[in-house]
Design an enzyme around this catalytic site. Structure first.
Site, PDB file in Angstrom:
ATOM      1  N   ARG A 175       0.817  -1.220   0.000  1.00 22.06           N
ATOM      2  CA  ARG A 175       0.000   0.000   0.000  1.00 22.06           C
ATOM      3  C   ARG A 175       0.849   1.268   0.000  1.00 22.06           C
ATOM      4  O   ARG A 175       0.472   2.277  -0.544  1.00 22.06           O
ATOM      5  CB  ARG A 175      -0.911   0.005   1.219  1.00 22.06           C
ATOM      6  N   HIS A 202       2.425 -24.819  11.481  1.00 19.87           N
ATOM      7  CA  HIS A 202       3.682 -25.581  11.454  1.00 19.87           C
ATOM      8  C   HIS A 202       3.650 -26.853  12.315  1.00 19.87           C
ATOM      9  O   HIS A 202       4.030 -27.922  11.861  1.00 19.87           O
ATOM     10  CB  HIS A 202       4.845 -24.716  11.947  1.00 19.87           C
TER      11      HIS A 202
END
Ligand code: BG6
Length: 459
Positions: A46, A233
């Protein structure tokens, strides 16, 4: 052979992940001659980091220790284009211009390293602007924030691309040592017959970190440890350890085997879970002064398959702990008979999942000397040193290469993500109370006491 020419678009190009892993990964692939012969990298976000030159200078800082020639080659092909979920027209224009330079067979790789809350609108923008055409989309974890939002996100993805274009990344699957679990288990007669409840008393998946927030306070406030590490994970590691033999290594077989194990997970139970927060977390930048976000999770999971029924899988991870380790331990049952004097140690098979992977087994041996007495002995293998022609790749390097090659084997599928959210959902709906712990410790005492016979690490 080189992958075809590519336009790589990196959202979050000025963020932590790009700096620490993605740009270094690309530079190393460039140095090893593994990138396409021609390609363009368009960083996006952005806020503009300044001119293209200023952006390249910032990237260069992150690549200081790497091969100069490779860094130059990468940066020559790198530029920046601002974009947002509301407005991607300039970016679309930049992608098309880059593609024109590369020729007709150019492909697109779009890497979405954006927080879960921003993901869906970004994906919609990519579709609207036509950036998804011919593109592979790499979607960073966590995928959504719970089961419902993850399913919504998946639907939004499927509105704009097909599943074979989606690469849900969990970089632990790119770690050499995690893939090594497959070799170890399925290519060694010594291990595979013992890889079950008859022989294994418990499994520990232990990923303590000494790191704190590292400027990621606002990400962490919206995410927390359970979503950052466990539903992703640690859950994936559990899937690798617990799955049945996939028999072949194609994309579908491996992920089918993994999802079956994950779907057999008993939903996590608050009674067997400990949440913690390190002292000082609330003073970190961008963290609420009354924050209840957990920076530590320990829990006991069960996989209800014939192979693993009632074998506890103890999971632990957190920030600002005493050590940084990534360890999977299979703790074997005691021997059935005992001939020699002395207390046998449990046969721990310990996998250290570092970039320099190591494996060890605790054995009981005879103490050299006049009497028949037991003594513990450790057998250790350094999996890089020991193996000729080892060319270990860092996790992101390996996975970026797989996306360029279009290989989804080491990426997660929507059904796996869902299975892990289902297991986590009870703790998301009704979390255990967050207990304080000191930085540099092993977390709240309740977590230290979680495995009946203690943790392999930390004491
Ligand atoms: C990331 C998490 O996915 O993994 C971080 O967002 C964590 O919080 C990191 O520190 C650990 O990865 P590695 O490869 O350093 O073990």
């Amino acid at each position: 052979p080189h992958p075809p020419p590519h336009v790589l678009v990196l959202f979050g190009a000025t963020g932590d992940l790009a700096k620490r892993k993605l740009f270094p990964g690309l530079a190393k692939l460039q140095a090893a001659g593994r990138l396409p012969e021609d390609y363009r990298v368009i960083g996006s976000g952005r806020h503009s980091p300044g001119t293209d030159d200023e952006f390249r200078d910032q990237v260069r800082e992150a690549l200081e220790d790497l091969d100069d020639e490779a860094v130059d080659a990468l940066l020559e092909r790198t530029s920046f284009q601002t974009s947002s979920a509301d407005d991607g027209s300039d970016l679309a224009e930049a992608v098309r211009a880059a593609e024109e330079e590369l020729g007709d067979d150019a492909r697109r790789l779009v890497y979405l390293s954006v927080p879960p809350a921003a993901m869906q609108d970004m994906i919609a923008m990519l579709g609207r602007e036509g950036i998804t055409e011919r593109a592979r989309l790499v979607v960073e974890k966590p995928f959504g924030l719970d089961l419902e939002s993850s399913q919504r996100l998946d639907a939004a993805l499927k509105d704009v691309v097909d599943e074979d274009q989606v690469f849900r990344i969990d970089h632990f699957l790119g770690k050499e040592a995690v893939q090594n679990i497959l070799a170890l288990r399925f290519s060694n007669r010594l291990f595979e017959p013992a890889w079950d409840r008859e022989s294994v008393a418990e499994v520990q998946i232990d990923v303590p970190e000494t790191l704190g927030m590292e400027g990621r306070g606002s990400f962490y406030e919206a995410t927390g440890c359970l979503r950052d590490m466990v539903s992703t994970h640690l859950g994936q590691l559990l899937g690798f350890v617990a799955m049945e033999d996939p028999h072949t290594l194609d994309e579908q077989a491996l992920r089918d085997a993994k999802v079956a194990a994950l779907e057999a997970l008993r939903p996590f139970d608050k009674e067997h879970a400990v949440f913690g927060q390190y002292a000082g977390y609330r003073d970190e930048d961008d963290v609420d002064e009354d924050s209840d976000v957990e920076t530590f999770v320990a829990l006991t999971a069960y996989v209800d398959t014939d192979r693993w029924r009632d074998v506890p899988f103890h999971l632990r991870t957190g920030k600002k702990l005493a050590e940084t380790r990534r360890t999977v331990t299979l703790r074997f049952r005691p021997p059935e008979s005992q001939l020699l004097d002395g207390e046998p140690v449990p046969n721990d098979l310990v996998l250290e999942l570092t970039d320099d992977p190591e494996m060890s087994v605790e054995l009981n041996a005879k103490r050299p000397g006049p009497d028949l007495v037991l003594a513990p002995a450790t057998m250790t293998v350094d999996l890089v040193e020991e193996i000729e022609d080892a060319e270990p790749l860092e996790a992101y390097e390996r996975l970026l290469l797989d996306v360029l090659r279009g290989d989804q084997t080491l990426f997660t599928r929507a059904d796996e993500v869902d299975a892990l959210w289902r297991a986590c959902q009870p703790l998301l709906d009704d979390p255990p109370e967050v207990q304080p712990y000191d930085a540099g410790s092993w977390g709240p005492q309740a977590a230290v006491d979680l495995p009946e016979r203690g943790w392999r690490l930390g004491g």
